[in-house]
Motif scaffolding. Structure first.
Motif, mmCIF file in Angstrom:
data_model
loop_
_atom_site.group_PDB
_atom_site.id
_atom_site.type_symbol
_atom_site.label_atom_id
_atom_site.label_comp_id
_atom_site.label_asym_id
_atom_site.label_seq_id
_atom_site.Cartn_x
_atom_site.Cartn_y
_atom_site.Cartn_z
ATOM 1 N N ASP A 236 -25.396 36.507 61.956
ATOM 2 C CA ASP A 236 -23.999 36.098 61.929
ATOM 3 C C ASP A 236 -23.813 34.613 62.219
ATOM 4 N N LEU A 237 -24.910 33.891 62.431
ATOM 5 C CA LEU A 237 -24.819 32.474 62.761
ATOM 6 C C LEU A 237 -24.802 31.619 61.499
ATOM 7 N N SER A 238 -24.124 30.487 61.580
ATOM 8 C CA SER A 238 -24.176 29.539 60.477
ATOM 9 C C SER A 238 -25.561 28.899 60.430
ATOM 10 N N PRO A 239 -25.953 28.299 59.311
ATOM 11 C CA PRO A 239 -27.315 27.738 59.201
ATOM 12 C C PRO A 239 -27.665 26.729 60.280
ATOM 13 N N PHE A 240 -26.690 25.971 60.768
ATOM 14 C CA PHE A 240 -26.972 24.913 61.739
ATOM 15 C C PHE A 240 -26.677 25.319 63.182
ATOM 16 N N CYS A 241 -26.176 26.518 63.403
ATOM 17 C CA CYS A 241 -25.723 26.908 64.739
ATOM 18 C C CYS A 241 -26.889 26.934 65.730
ATOM 19 N N GLY A 242 -26.781 26.149 66.798
ATOM 20 C CA GLY A 242 -27.783 26.142 67.846
ATOM 21 C C GLY A 242 -29.102 25.521 67.463
ATOM 22 N N VAL A 243 -29.105 24.668 66.444
ATOM 23 C CA VAL A 243 -30.360 24.149 65.916
ATOM 24 C C VAL A 243 -31.136 23.343 66.957
ATOM 25 N N ARG A 244 -30.415 22.592 67.804
ATOM 26 C CA ARG A 244 -31.062 21.853 68.906
ATOM 27 C C ARG A 244 -30.168 21.906 70.152
ATOM 28 N N SER A 245 -29.557 23.036 70.374
ATOM 29 C CA SER A 245 -28.564 23.159 71.446
ATOM 30 C C SER A 245 -29.122 22.812 72.817
ATOM 31 N N ASP A 246 -30.361 23.174 73.089
ATOM 32 C CA ASP A 246 -30.934 22.921 74.414
ATOM 33 C C ASP A 246 -31.290 21.453 74.638
#
Length: 331
Positions: free
Chosen positions: A221-231
């Motif tokens: 359910d995530l978009s392609p870029f969601c959380g890509v480098r969130s940390d």
């Protein structure tokens, strides 16, 4: 710190694989996503978790992060990175009457909704710019303020973006960032999952009949870029900008939103049309809206807050969300 922003790029605009992903990301947000924060605006009021998050972010349960912006003004030329919740964006414009805000986003649909809604409410103060934040080029010392909520965790070229923001700020300029800063793609660490599952097991004593196992959401359910480098958002921004405030929260609240009891709908998915209707009825009868957080017992939320933030503050697990304020770094 590099003076050549091009050297900071991790992905390039002419990469065919990246272009395909970027186009998919734009399509994902073209219309209001059914489980996005924007989709639930107007249906639910402030809840227990909102007030706790306010306390962690601003030190006051009654003060959301967006109400802090005015304390550092007055501001005139501002930039909104991405689009989040319309009521938050409206609150920033309302409480900063001299602010002219340009919204930058990859999705034409999201920008059109700002032009239509906020542009009509704040005439002459809202403009939009269709652009990819991974390659955003900003004029030096052109901005008094940058605000962003729930967007930067979609950015791959974090170093490039942070460099651009610092260069674009005027000497007294500020950046206000509220975002998800936990594990990449919501792939929670084993320790964080186990902490949540232990507290969930404790809650079962109060909720007979609920499935005993926790089912974790996948990334479908995530978009392609969601959380890509969130940390990496916080350490990268600290490198390029001068951090003057940081509050974190949601260490175990985010896992709550990304899980469900076995055999039942998740907490967001459980906000069905019937429950939305009940929310409207509650507002009409009682004069205020019912928060979707009322679907979860306050005692369970309190345990998630206490254990999650203690573990995060001790450095045992990553936090969930953050509110940070930055100034221009000159050294």
């Amino acid at each position: 710190m590099s003076s050549d922003p091009e050297s900071l790029l991790r992905v390039r605009a002419d990469d065919p694989a990246y272009r395909a992903q970027a186009e998919a990301e734009g399509r994902f947000w073209q219309n209001v996503h059914p489980f996005s924060l924007e989709a639930f605006e107007g249906h639910f009021g402030e809840g227990h978790a909102d007030r706790y998050t306010n306390l962690r972010f601003t030190g006051d349960r009654a003060v959301p992060w967006c109400d802090v912006v005015v304390r550092y003004g007055p501001f005139h030329d501002g930039l909104a990175l991405g689009t989040g919740e319309l009521h938050v964006e409206a609150r920033i414009l309302e409480s900063n009457p001299t602010l002219r805000l340009t919204f930058v986003d990859l999705s034409a649909g999201a920008l059109a909704r700002r032009e239509r809604t906020l542009g009509a409410r704040f005439p002459g103060r809202v403009t939009t710019r269709l652009a990819d934040l991974n390659f955003l080029d900003l004029a030096p010392e052109s901005l008094d303020v940058v605000v962003t909520s729930g967007t930067v965790h979609h950015v791959t070229n974090l170093e490039y973006l942070a460099f651009q923001l610092n260069r674009a700020l005027r000497p007294r300029g500020h950046v206000f960032l509220q975002d998800y800063v936990g594990e990449k793609r919501f792939d929670f660490s084993p320790a964080k999952r186990r902490l949540y599952e232990i507290l969930y097991d404790r809650e079962l004593a109060h909720t007979p009949g609920r499935g005993r196992d926790v089912v974790w959401s996948d990334q479908s359910d995530l978009s392609p870029f969601c959380g890509v480098r969130s940390d990496e958002v916080l350490p990268v921004f600290r490198r390029f900008l001068d951090q003057i405030h940081l509050g974190t929260s949601g260490t175990l609240l985010v896992p709550l939103m990304r899980s469900r009891p076995a055999g039942a709908a998740g907490i967001i998915e459980s906000a069905s049309r019937w429950q939305i209707l009940r929310g409207h009825l509650h507002r009409l009868v009682r004069g205020k809206r019912r928060s979707f957080q009322a679907l979860v017992a306050d005692r369970f939320l309190d345990e998630l807050f206490l254990v999650g933030e203690a573990a995060s503050d001790a450095g045992l697990v990553p936090p969930g969300t953050a509110f940070a304020i930055y100034r221009k770094r000159t050294g």
